[in-house]
Design an enzyme around this catalytic site. Structure first.
Site, PDB file in Angstrom:
ATOM      1  N   HIS A  46      21.373   2.691  47.858  1.00 61.87           N
ATOM      2  CA  HIS A  46      20.190   1.825  47.880  1.00 61.87           C
ATOM      3  C   HIS A  46      18.945   2.692  48.082  1.00 61.87           C
ATOM      4  CE1 HIS A  46      22.273  -2.207  49.112  1.00 61.87           C
ATOM      5  NE2 HIS A  46      22.928  -1.575  48.132  1.00 61.87           N
ATOM      6  N   GLU A  48      16.547   2.653  50.257  1.00 59.54           N
ATOM      7  CA  GLU A  48      16.304   3.113  51.625  1.00 59.54           C
ATOM      8  C   GLU A  48      17.202   4.281  51.986  1.00 59.54           C
ATOM      9  OE1 GLU A  48      16.093  -1.500  51.990  1.00 59.54           O
ATOM     10  OE2 GLU A  48      16.963  -0.023  50.621  1.00 59.54           O
ATOM     11  N   CYS A  76      18.739  -4.704  53.651  1.00 63.17           N
ATOM     12  CA  CYS A  76      20.031  -5.354  53.889  1.00 63.17           C
ATOM     13  C   CYS A  76      20.621  -4.800  55.187  1.00 63.17           C
ATOM     14  CB  CYS A  76      20.966  -5.081  52.713  1.00 63.17           C
ATOM     15  SG  CYS A  76      21.529  -3.368  52.582  1.00 63.17           S
ATOM     16  N   CYS A  79      21.388  -0.895  54.995  1.00 62.50           N
ATOM     17  CA  CYS A  79      20.179  -0.073  55.075  1.00 62.50           C
ATOM     18  C   CYS A  79      19.543  -0.162  56.451  1.00 62.50           C
ATOM     19  CB  CYS A  79      19.202  -0.483  53.986  1.00 62.50           C
ATOM     20  SG  CYS A  79      19.832  -0.084  52.337  1.00 62.50           S
TER      21      CYS A  79
END
Length: 148
Positions: A46, A48, A76, A79
């Site tokens: 992801h 992040e 999420c 992360c």
């Protein structure tokens, strides 16, 4: 946030969900990332996570005290966990994520008193621009699917 949006556009150009993130300390970008789980064959890739990895490499430390992360979409759970472990001081995000966001949308990990690290949270920065980029991406994807 503008740099995070530019990174999100790179993700979209690769067919990835358009989310971008930057890690900043004292006004300097230390890490950049955008979604790439499909291209990298990595469910943890992801935006992040990629930005945190980049910043950690650049600083030579897995802890990022005094740093902030700017991300185009509400983080999420995965992360957010990485953000907590990195000791990020402040999280700034654009659009809310009503399906997987844990900074107040689905639940709020940032308000969980039992966790040993807390980050300041600022949501809604350039939210319309961030949300429009995501909406356009998914609309185009649906249109391609319907044509096939």
């Amino acid at each position: 946030m503008r740099e995070a949006l530019a990174l999100a556009r790179q993700a979209a150009a690769m067919g990835e969900v358009p989310v971008g993130a930057v890690v900043v300390r004292d006004g300097e970008i230390l890490g950049r990332g955008f979604n790439q789980p499909i291209v990298a064959h990595d469910p943890s890739a992801h935006a992040e996570i990629m930005a945190l990895r980049d910043a950690a490499r650049n600083l030579g430390n897995y802890r990022l005290p005094g740093c902030e992360i700017y991300v185009t979409l509400e983080p999420c759970a995965m992360c957010s966990g990485a953000i907590f472990h990195a000791r990020i001081a402040r999280v700034v995000f654009g659009a809310r994520d009503p399906k997987t966001g844990v900074a107040g949308s689905v639940l709020d990990l940032y308000a969980e008193a039992r966790l040993n690290h807390h980050a300041t949270l600022v949501g809604g920065v350039l939210a319309d621009e961030c949300a429009t980029l995501l909406s356009a991406f998914f609309a185009a994807r649906r249109a391609r699917t319907q044509q096939a």
